[in-house]
Design a protein around this motif. Structure first.
Motif, short mmCIF file in Angstrom:
data_model
loop_
_atom_site.label_atom_id
_atom_site.label_comp_id
_atom_site.label_asym_id
_atom_site.label_seq_id
_atom_site.Cartn_x
_atom_site.Cartn_y
_atom_site.Cartn_z
N GLU A 32 0.84 -1.20 0.00
CA GLU A 32 0.00 0.00 0.00
C GLU A 32 0.87 1.25 0.00
O GLU A 32 0.57 2.25 -0.69
CB GLU A 32 -0.93 -0.02 1.23
N ASN A 33 1.95 1.23 0.78
CA ASN A 33 2.85 2.39 0.81
C ASN A 33 3.52 2.61 -0.55
O ASN A 33 3.65 3.75 -1.03
CB ASN A 33 3.90 2.17 1.90
N GLY A 35 2.36 1.76 -3.51
CA GLY A 35 1.37 2.28 -4.45
C GLY A 35 1.12 3.75 -4.22
O GLY A 35 0.96 4.54 -5.17
N THR A 36 1.09 4.18 -2.94
CA THR A 36 0.88 5.60 -2.63
C THR A 36 2.04 6.44 -3.15
O THR A 36 1.84 7.53 -3.70
CB THR A 36 0.72 5.76 -1.10
N LEU A 37 3.26 5.94 -2.99
CA LEU A 37 4.44 6.68 -3.49
C LEU A 37 4.45 6.80 -5.01
O LEU A 37 4.81 7.85 -5.58
CB LEU A 37 5.72 6.00 -3.01
N ASP A 39 1.82 6.85 -7.00
CA ASP A 39 0.80 7.85 -7.37
C ASP A 39 1.31 9.26 -7.10
O ASP A 39 1.08 10.19 -7.90
CB ASP A 39 -0.48 7.59 -6.58
N ARG A 40 2.03 9.43 -6.01
CA ARG A 40 2.56 10.76 -5.67
C ARG A 40 3.60 11.20 -6.71
O ARG A 40 3.62 12.38 -7.14
CB ARG A 40 3.17 10.71 -4.29
#
Length: 510
Positions: A32-33, A35-37, A39-40
């Motif tokens: 999850e982390n 994937g968030t990075l 997208d950022r």
């Protein structure tokens, strides 16, 4: 997922047993982390491409043109997306509004239908009210007249039935008195007419003459009176205030209870005998909680002459006098409830009017009576019981067994309230005791045995001794000197004469 090492799934309540289980749990968070990075980072590149950082050059201008086109393309796409979103929101709001409008339309239709029903109901009620109120006074008068006639008819039937019941009671009571031989006998002696009353051929003793009557005579007459009184009270459906117990098994002679201890529904032993459960209270009495002492009945029989009993056993004498006085008071109460005034002077009665038992019973049951009051022939001619004047009380009218002329009703209570002897039975007992004791104090009593009688006869001529004197010498003789000087009775009441006027009298000087 099951671990290959510990062979179990991880749960929040179970601790980690190996590093593999811990890594498996952390892998999801790491993914999850990551994937968030990613997208950022993509959003950052897009921002950098959209906003130039340095001065414009040809390359940069070309790049800027491309970027502007991209921005324009992106902005148009954004505008389209926003427009699409607003359209979807508008469609959703329109759909909600349509649903709400349909709901409101349905509610309006239901309200209109309910209003229509209410209007129809109100119209029907107005029509019913108009039809009911039409000629209301006349119909009300007709209905009221019909109800009054029905009430009068039922009241007439009730009164007629009660009158027939009273006539049947009178017939039974008079027949019982006739079968018991309740009679009046008049005789003239010394220019004075004396009235004697008998039952079953035995003279009924007046309470004021108890001192001069034999025990057998008193017991016999009172026993017959008790039988007749119980039978009459049964026929009249009355409960006497002082309960009388007739002879029965293991109860050879009659007794009477005081009003306060009457009708206790308990088996009371005969006076002088012990109860069968004298060793202790019975289980039934213990279960019911009835631990009060048994009431003490008053005897209605004598075994000795009354003056002798007064000297030897004052307590028994007092109980007997109280018992016979309560019996006389029962008779007076019975006469009062049946409309007979036993007072000789026309008043509400005194203790002397209670004493003549025979006279009171004869006046109630055997004396000639006037013709009965005729019943109304037409039911409509009778008036309501509330407007009727109070009728004279007659034999068989008041009772405890019928709702008509109930003895505990307000008119009956008001009628009995005027009788001053209603709650004065103990005063009557005291007056009778004082009268009897005063008579004994004014007379001389002595019992002569055979030797004393022979001693009195020694100075006389032996040839003058009569057969009656020989018979009298075989048994004790009671010598009475009367104080009132009234004539006696041939059925057990000895003749009261002046001292010294009879050869059977022996006076002692005080």
């Amino acid at each position: 997922m099951q671990c290959d090492i510990c062979a179990r799934r991880h749960a929040s309540r179970l601790p980690f047993n190996c590093a593999t289980c811990a890594r498996n749990v952390l892998y999801e968070l790491r993914l999850e982390n990551a994937g968030t990075l990613i997208d950022r980072e993509a959003l950052g590149r897009q921002v950098e491409a959209s906003v130039p950082l340095g001065g414009p050059t040809d390359v940069e201008k070309s790049r800027a043109g491309a970027v502007d086109q991209n921005l324009l393309r992106n902005s148009n796409r954004w505008d389209v997306e926003q427009a699409t979103a607003r359209k979807e929101e508008s469609l959703e709001r329109i759909q909600e509004i349509q649903i709400q409008a349909n709901t409101l339309r349905k509610d309006i239709e239901d309200s209109r239908a309910r209003i229509a029903k209410l209007k129809a109901s109100l119209a029907q009620r107005r029509s019913d009210y108009d039809s009911i109120s039409y000629n209301l006074l006349a119909r009300r008068a007709t209905t009221l007249d019909s109800a009054e006639k029905s009430i009068k008819r039922i009241d007439h039937r009730w009164n007629t039935l009660h009158t027939r019941t009273a006539e049947a009671r009178v017939f039974l009571c008079r027949e019982a008195a006739n079968l018991y031989g309740l009679k009046q006998r008049r005789r003239r002696k010394g220019g004075v007419v004396r009235e004697d009353y008998t039952i079953c051929g035995v003279a009924i003793v007046d309470l004021r003459d108890l001192n001069n009557a034999s025990p057998a005579h008193i017991t016999t007459s009172i026993t017959h009176l008790c039988h007749l009184l119980i039978l009459i009270s049964h026929y009249l459906s009355l409960r006497l205030p002082a309960e009388i117990t007739l002879p029965h098994r293991d109860y050879p002679l009659p007794t009477i209870f005081t009003p306060s201890s009457s009708y206790s529904a308990r088996d009371v032993p005969f006076p002088g005998t012990s109860p069968s459960n004298s060793s202790g209270p019975s289980p039934s009495a213990s279960r019911t909680g009835d631990l009060h002492p048994l009431p003490h009945p008053r005897p209605l029989f004598l075994e000795k002459l009354l003056p002798v009993l007064a000297k030897e056993d004052p307590a028994a004498y007092s109980l007997f006098v109280e018992g016979v006085t309560l019996l006389a008071w029962d008779v007076a109460w019975l006469c009062r409830t049946q409309g007979l005034n036993i007072s000789s002077n026309g008043g509400s009665g005194t203790w002397e009017d209670v004493c003549p038992l025979g006279r009171n019973l004869w006046l109630l049951l055997a004396a000639p009576v006037p013709s009965p009051r005729p019943l109304p022939t037409d039911a409509t001619s009778t008036t309501s019981s509330k407007s009727q004047p109070p009728l004279p009380v007659t034999l068989g009218q008041y009772s405890h067994g019928t709702a008509h002329s109930f003895l505990i009703s307000a008119p009956a209570i008001e009628y009995m309230r005027n009788w001053k002897l209603l709650h004065g039975h103990m005063k009557i007992v005291d007056r009778v005791k004082s009268a009897l004791l005063g008579e004994m104090a004014g007379a001389e009593w002595e019992v002569l045995d055979e030797r004393e009688w022979v001693g009195e006869s020694e100075g006389a001529d032996p040839s003058a001794k009569s057969a009656a004197e020989e018979e009298a010498g075989k048994r004790p003789v009671v010598i009475v000197a009367g104080a009132r000087g009234e004539g006696g009775d041939a059925d057990g009441v000895s003749e009261r004469t002046k001292p010294g006027t009879s050869g059977w009298t022996k006076l002692k000087s005080r």
